[in-house]
Scaffold this active site. Structure first.
Site, PDB file in Angstrom:
ATOM      1  N   ARG A 323       0.886  -1.162   0.142  1.00  0.00           N
ATOM      2  CA  ARG A 323      -0.200   0.114  -0.113  1.00  0.00           C
ATOM      3  C   ARG A 323       0.535   1.218   0.022  1.00  0.00           C
ATOM      4  NH1 ARG A 323      -4.748  -0.101   2.187  1.00  0.00           N
ATOM      5  NH2 ARG A 323      -4.279  -1.937   4.014  1.00  0.00           N
ATOM      6  N   CYS A 391     -26.342  -3.457  -6.166  1.00  0.00           N
ATOM      7  CA  CYS A 391     -27.645  -3.365  -5.938  1.00  0.00           C
ATOM      8  C   CYS A 391     -28.028  -3.856  -4.653  1.00  0.00           C
ATOM      9  CB  CYS A 391     -28.709  -4.884  -6.606  1.00  0.00           C
ATOM     10  SG  CYS A 391     -28.834  -3.898  -8.107  1.00  0.00           S
ATOM     11  N   TYR A 421      -4.985  -2.041  -3.115  1.00  0.00           N
ATOM     12  CA  TYR A 421      -6.871  -2.923  -2.806  1.00  0.00           C
ATOM     13  C   TYR A 421      -7.391  -2.478  -3.335  1.00  0.00           C
ATOM     14  CZ  TYR A 421      -2.697  -4.788  -0.060  1.00  0.00           C
ATOM     15  OH  TYR A 421      -2.309  -5.381   0.245  1.00  0.00           O
TER      16      TYR A 421
HETATM   17  C1  LIG Z   1      -0.408  -7.659   2.804  1.00  0.00           C
HETATM   18  C2  LIG Z   1       0.798  -8.118   3.422  1.00  0.00           C
HETATM   19  C3  LIG Z   1       1.871  -6.750   3.235  1.00  0.00           C
HETATM   20  C4  LIG Z   1       1.338  -5.798   2.472  1.00  0.00           C
HETATM   21  O1  LIG Z   1       1.100  -4.831   2.962  1.00  0.00           O
HETATM   22  P1  LIG Z   1       0.232  -3.468   2.818  1.00  0.00           P
HETATM   23  O2  LIG Z   1      -0.437  -3.307   4.072  1.00  0.00           O
HETATM   24  O3  LIG Z   1       0.086  -3.059   1.816  1.00  0.00           O
HETATM   25  O4  LIG Z   1       1.725  -2.722   3.034  1.00  0.00           O
HETATM   26  C5  LIG Z   1       3.210  -7.386   2.821  1.00  0.00           C
HETATM   27  N1  LIG Z   1       3.823  -8.527   3.566  1.00  0.00           N
HETATM   28  C6  LIG Z   1       2.306  -9.672   3.911  1.00  0.00           C
HETATM   29  C7  LIG Z   1       3.180 -11.000   4.604  1.00  0.00           C
HETATM   30  C8  LIG Z   1       0.890  -9.394   3.764  1.00  0.00           C
HETATM   31  O5  LIG Z   1       0.078 -10.218   3.740  1.00  0.00           O
END
Ligand SMILES: *Cc1c(COP(=O)(O)O)cnc(C)c1O
Length: 463
Positions: A323, A391, A421
């Site tokens: 993210r 809906c 996401y």
């Molecule tokens: C989802 C995830 C990330 C990334 O998470 P962000 O919130 O997008 O930074 C990194 N490592 C693992 C193991 C994850 O499951």
């Protein structure tokens, strides 16, 4: 139809969730640089532009809804993370936030590594030329096919998540005459959420092997015995949308405790620690994320201090932001279809997308910002809820938003910070056609994931 100004004062305060801002921003046309990607501005005509291109022109060329991704911003964030951690740590972009072949190429060109968590993500990464040794495979239930594909390709690491998987990866690697590098994913009893973290004695979640109770230590014992595995280190991921490093501090303390236990029991010092991702971004002006260099400095300091205290050589650190790299780089552009005033309550502004292109509001009560993109307005603020066309009454894009009171059908709205996401979790609910992702840079726009078509929908439906 009346679209009279709604003075957004005390009259509306009671319908806002607790802790939410109750006053409209001073200037509805202003674009907060924390929330929008770096090349976004409002031009002399009042139109939002990105990479030098007007939202109105982009909508005309690519249609709505659509995600517009600021390539310069994406690359700058990659470089900021890479430079912050330098050569003594590894940054893995978490592909699940958003992955396409163009993204893989940018990640590769900017010298980052890549996390994938399925066969499909691995396929995309390899197809776009990511060197396998720079890929890590995650997941709590990787199939035999997924593991085989990863080991055959030669991925740099597999993050193993259960006793069964330790045996499975070892077996597959041995059968292929290989020795697979692995990390063991542990749960440290810390769960981080946005502004606080919760230290829990017991872990009640599907990921990882618990430190407390000795499951993690048992996993290490088993992994060290298997010829098919080279145990590189320990992995911990504590949550998402985290704004401070105190949760990582507890996690690092506990992971280093395990490393010390491993040294004492087996006489080996594992060379790596992966502290996962989960770093927060600004969805609204209220959010105040840390810069990559602040996070890097803090994490390095924490790990070094903990290792010194334990008498261990400082292991190589890795992190996995998803993210924090891609989230702020894109906005979703929608066209307003209807505006419905509920007297005494609020105004519902319906756009041509919704929960099929952004499920996060419905799923997590996520907060977003929104701005009128096709023009500036001097109208009074009105309290609005931006909703989709699905809906489902939970089909909300922005729960509480201040928009100009003259917002009308045909206007374009931009919702920032939708790079992570959103497209990756998009669905065909109501047989919606998933929107395209358009990369914009230096006055040029290029589709990197095209819009689904009606033929795409019918092709899967074999009758
Ligand atoms: C989802 C995830 C990330 C990334 O998470 P962000 O919130 O997008 O930074 C990194 N490592 C693992 C193991 C994850 O499951």
């Amino acid at each position: 139809m009346s679209r009279s100004a709604h003075p957004a004062g005390p009259r509306y305060a009671d319908v806002l969730p607790e802790g939410h801002y109750t006053a409209p921003p001073a200037d509805l046309n202003a674009l907060d640089a924390h929330v929008w990607s770096r090349t976004v501005t409002r031009d002399a005509d009042g139109v939002i532009t990105v990479g030098g291109l007007k939202a109105t022109a982009l909508a005309e060329e690519f249609g709505t809804p659509a995600y517009f991704l600021d390539e310069e911003d994406f690359r700058a964030r990659c470089r900021a993370w890479r430079d912050a951690f330098g050569t003594e740590a590894d940054v893995f972009y978490a592909g699940k936030a958003f992955l396409s072949r163009a993204i893989v190429r940018w990640i590769h060109e900017e010298d980052l590594n890549l996390d994938v968590c399925s066969s499909g993500e691995l396929l995309t990464a390899l197809d776009a030329g990511m060197p396998a040794e720079r890929i890590a495979l995650h997941g709590n239930n990787k199939s035999t096919e997924e593991i085989t594909r990863a080991v055959e390709a030669g991925v740099g690491r597999i993050v193993v998540d259960s006793f069964q998987e330790i045996a499975r990866v070892a077996h597959i690697a041995e059968r292929l005459g290989k020795r697979q590098r692995v990390l063991i994913r542990v749960t440290v009893g810390v769960e981080a959420h946005t502004h606080e973290f919760i230290a829990t004695a017991h872990e009640d979640q599907k990921f990882g092997l618990a430190l407390g109770g000795g499951q993690a230590a048992e996993a290490v014992r088993r992994a060290l015995k298997l010829d098919g595995l080279e145990l590189l280190g320990i992995h911990s991921h504590i949550g998402s949308q985290i704004f401070d490093t105190s949760g990582f501090e507890v996690a690092a303390h506990r992971v280093v405790g395990l490393l010390r236990q491993i040294r004492d029991e087996h006489g080996v010092e594992l060379p790596e620690i992966d502290l996962g991702g989960g770093l927060g971004i600004a969805y609204t002006s209220e959010d105040d994320p840390r810069e990559p260099y602040e996070i890097a400095t803090a994490l390095r300091e924490i790990v070094t201090r903990e290792c010194r205290a334990a008498g261990l050589t400082v292991p190589r650190l890795s992190v996995e932001p998803g993210r924090a790299i891609v989230g702020p780089t894109a906005f979703t552009l929608y066209e307003v279809g209807t505006v419905k005033e509920l007297p005494g309550l609020r105004t519902y502004v319906s756009v041509d997308g919704g929960m099929s292109d952004n499920i996060r509001t419905a799923l997590y009560d996520a907060e977003y910002s929104v701005a009128l993109a096709s023009r500036a307005s001097t109208a009074e603020p009105m309290l609005a809820r931006v909703v989709g066309k699905h809906c489902e009454s939970g089909d909300i894009v922005v729960r509480d938003a201040f928009l100009p009171a003259d917002t009308a059908p045909g206007d374009l709205l931009a919702v920032p910070a939708t790079g992570a996401y959103c497209r990756s979790m998009a669905s065909n609910y109501n047989h919606a056609l998933r929107p395209p992702v358009v990369a914009v840079k230096d006055g040029t726009a290029r589709v990197i994931v095209r819009r689904e078509t009606e033929e795409d929908l019918l092709r899967l439906d074999v009758g």
